[in-house]
Write an enzyme that holds these catalytic residues in place. Structure first.
Site, PDB file in Angstrom:
ATOM      1  N   TRP A   1       0.842  -1.197   0.000  1.00 51.63           N
ATOM      2  CA  TRP A   1       0.000   0.000   0.000  1.00 51.63           C
ATOM      3  C   TRP A   1       0.874   1.242   0.000  1.00 51.63           C
ATOM      4  O   TRP A   1       0.625   2.195  -0.727  1.00 51.63           O
ATOM      5  CB  TRP A   1      -0.894  -0.031   1.245  1.00 51.63           C
ATOM      6  CG  TRP A   1      -1.871   1.095   1.373  1.00 51.63           C
ATOM      7  CD1 TRP A   1      -2.314   1.939   0.398  1.00 51.63           C
ATOM      8  CD2 TRP A   1      -2.554   1.487   2.572  1.00 51.63           C
ATOM      9  NE1 TRP A   1      -3.224   2.823   0.916  1.00 51.63           N
ATOM     10  CE2 TRP A   1      -3.388   2.571   2.245  1.00 51.63           C
ATOM     11  CE3 TRP A   1      -2.532   1.010   3.881  1.00 51.63           C
ATOM     12  CZ2 TRP A   1      -4.203   3.196   3.190  1.00 51.63           C
ATOM     13  CZ3 TRP A   1      -3.344   1.643   4.812  1.00 51.63           C
ATOM     14  CH2 TRP A   1      -4.170   2.713   4.469  1.00 51.63           C
TER      15      TRP A   1
ATOM     16  N   TYR B   1      -3.816  -0.024  -5.824  1.00 52.85           N
ATOM     17  CA  TYR B   1      -2.681   0.596  -5.149  1.00 52.85           C
ATOM     18  C   TYR B   1      -1.721   1.256  -6.127  1.00 52.85           C
ATOM     19  O   TYR B   1      -1.346   0.674  -7.142  1.00 52.85           O
ATOM     20  CB  TYR B   1      -1.885  -0.432  -4.346  1.00 52.85           C
ATOM     21  CG  TYR B   1      -2.562  -0.971  -3.111  1.00 52.85           C
ATOM     22  CD1 TYR B   1      -3.769  -0.449  -2.650  1.00 52.85           C
ATOM     23  CD2 TYR B   1      -1.987  -2.012  -2.396  1.00 52.85           C
ATOM     24  CE1 TYR B   1      -4.376  -0.960  -1.517  1.00 52.85           C
ATOM     25  CE2 TYR B   1      -2.583  -2.524  -1.255  1.00 52.85           C
ATOM     26  CZ  TYR B   1      -3.785  -1.997  -0.825  1.00 52.85           C
ATOM     27  OH  TYR B   1      -4.382  -2.507   0.299  1.00 52.85           O
TER      28      TYR B   1
ATOM     29  N   GLN C   1      -9.213  -9.361   5.974  1.00 49.37           N
ATOM     30  CA  GLN C   1      -8.166  -8.338   6.088  1.00 49.37           C
ATOM     31  C   GLN C   1      -8.801  -7.126   6.760  1.00 49.37           C
ATOM     32  O   GLN C   1      -9.726  -6.514   6.217  1.00 49.37           O
ATOM     33  CB  GLN C   1      -7.588  -7.965   4.721  1.00 49.37           C
ATOM     34  CG  GLN C   1      -6.402  -7.017   4.857  1.00 49.37           C
ATOM     35  CD  GLN C   1      -5.627  -6.833   3.565  1.00 49.37           C
ATOM     36  OE1 GLN C   1      -5.375  -5.696   3.154  1.00 49.37           O
ATOM     37  NE2 GLN C   1      -5.245  -7.919   2.925  1.00 49.37           N
TER      38      GLN C   1
ATOM     39  N   PRO D   1      -0.763  -2.224  10.984  1.00 46.89           N
ATOM     40  CA  PRO D   1      -0.364  -2.741  12.296  1.00 46.89           C
ATOM     41  C   PRO D   1       0.472  -1.757  13.102  1.00 46.89           C
ATOM     42  O   PRO D   1       0.591  -1.892  14.316  1.00 46.89           O
ATOM     43  CB  PRO D   1       0.457  -3.990  11.951  1.00 46.89           C
ATOM     44  CG  PRO D   1       1.038  -3.675  10.605  1.00 46.89           C
ATOM     45  CD  PRO D   1      -0.058  -2.929   9.891  1.00 46.89           C
TER      46      PRO D   1
ATOM     47  N   GLY E   1       4.440  -2.280   5.998  1.00 46.16           N
ATOM     48  CA  GLY E   1       4.796  -1.487   4.830  1.00 46.16           C
ATOM     49  C   GLY E   1       6.148  -0.846   5.083  1.00 46.16           C
ATOM     50  O   GLY E   1       6.313  -0.105   6.053  1.00 46.16           O
TER      51      GLY E   1
END
Length: 351
Positions: free
Chosen positions: A21, A63, A195, A225, A302
């Protein structure tokens, strides 16, 4: 790297998933004012992640890599970058996830979960990824205009044709998930994944979706997260140049509240006591919660640098005591996330 069985399926994935992302931004903007992705650095990160043992990689057709919200002009970029990066690797060694739902074109059927849109977009995703199948194909968001049975029947066709191995959802209502799972089982569709947003300061899924995952044997892919970088400690002394909050206004408005910053300072002190980084503590907390709740939860990280990636991966070796977990639970109650702030930056095709 450690590997876990994902939900009640037979597939095994790394405890950490690499998400695309947010990719490393370059310092150059395109004609629409959007930062371009530093593709060379992004490729190095993906390759390093695989070399570290991460076999689970998550992306989506919409994305771009530096944008927060969907935009058909920039869509497909992250899939394309991933496709180039994994050339030369054994495809069977990887578990690749992508998604469908967002707007990919201006015409009426340019978005959604209709049979027409899904069959178009799976071909486009496979072309960009340079692969013949996707391991896990997720419905990115609900589509109220399409009967869910039409969507699930279409996904079953993709599985039968070998284009998709497993399917899942992202951000659906708990009641809808119950029906989706039951219907999927009636047509023998391997529905295995949820998700959802999950981190120390955003824990709503513990109330309803974690119990669903436990009941139906679903794996959870936890996105954001690190709460968009807030749980890394990078914003404790202001907003660093080229950090996400420096070019995505909504992150500042949603997360950088006085209450959350106060909580993050206490969080930072615990990380120092343990001799770990803030990011490692935040990810280790999720892994520990997965163990405590008896549900497979895989955080999607990420990374915008290899250093950041390697630091995040180090979380799998961080052990947290019950006392530390209690202290973190108290910190999570202190934070305030402003969910009224929406990520709605969309570039008009008429620009």
């Amino acid at each position: 790297m450690k590997y876990v069985r994902f939900g009640n399926s037979g597939i095994k994935v790394s405890q950490i998933c690499l998400g695309l992302w947010h990719l490393p931004p370059s310092r150059v903007k395109d004609e629409y004012g959007v930062y371009k992705v530093d593709e060379e650095e992004a490729t190095r990160i993906i390759k390093r992640a695989i070399d570290l043992g991460i076999n689970f990689i998550d992306t989506a057709n919409i994305y771009h890599g530096t944008m927060q919200g969907p935009d058909p002009i920039h869509a497909g970029n992250a899939e394309r970058i991933l496709g180039k990066a994994i050339r030369g690797y054994d495809r069977e060694s990887l578990v690749i996830t992508t998604k469908v739902r967002g707007r990919m074109a201006p015409w009426p059927n340019g978005e959604g979960l209709s049979r027409k849109h899904i069959r178009w977009q799976i071909k486009e995703s496979l072309r960009r990824l340079g692969t013949s199948y996707v391991d896990l194909y997720l419905m990115h968001r609900p589509d109220p205009s399409t009967p869910i049975e039409e969507t699930l029947d279409t996904l079953k066709d993709l599985v039968s044709q070998g284009l998709v191995h497993y399917v899942g959802e992202s951000y659906f209502h708990p009641d809808d998930i119950r029906y989706i799972v039951e219907y999927s089982r009636s047509i023998h569709l391997p529905f295995i994944a949820m998700q959802e947003p999950y981190n120390l300061i955003e824990r709503d899924i513990e109330k309803d979706k974690v119990p669903l995952a436990s009941k139906y044997g679903l794996g959870i892919m936890a996105y954001i997260p690190l709460a968009q970088g807030v749980l890394t400690g990078k914003y404790l002394n202001g907003i660093p140049e080229m950090s996400r909050a420096s070019y995505v206004d909504e992150i500042r408005w949603r997360y950088l509240t006085p209450e959350t910053l106060k909580a993050m300072r206490e969080f930072h002190e615990i990380a120092k006591e343990l001799g770990v980084t803030d990011a490692q503590l935040a990810l280790a907390w999720i892994l520990k919660k997965s163990e405590e709740m008896g549900v497979t939860i895989v955080p999607i990280i990420g990374a915008t640098s290899i250093t950041q990636l390697e630091d995040n991966v180090g979380s799998i070796n961080v052990a947290l005591s019950s006392d530390v977990m209690k202290r973190l639970d108290e910190i999570s109650k202190m934070a305030r996330v402003n969910w009224e702030i929406k990520y709605d930056r969309i570039i008009k095709l008429t620009q």
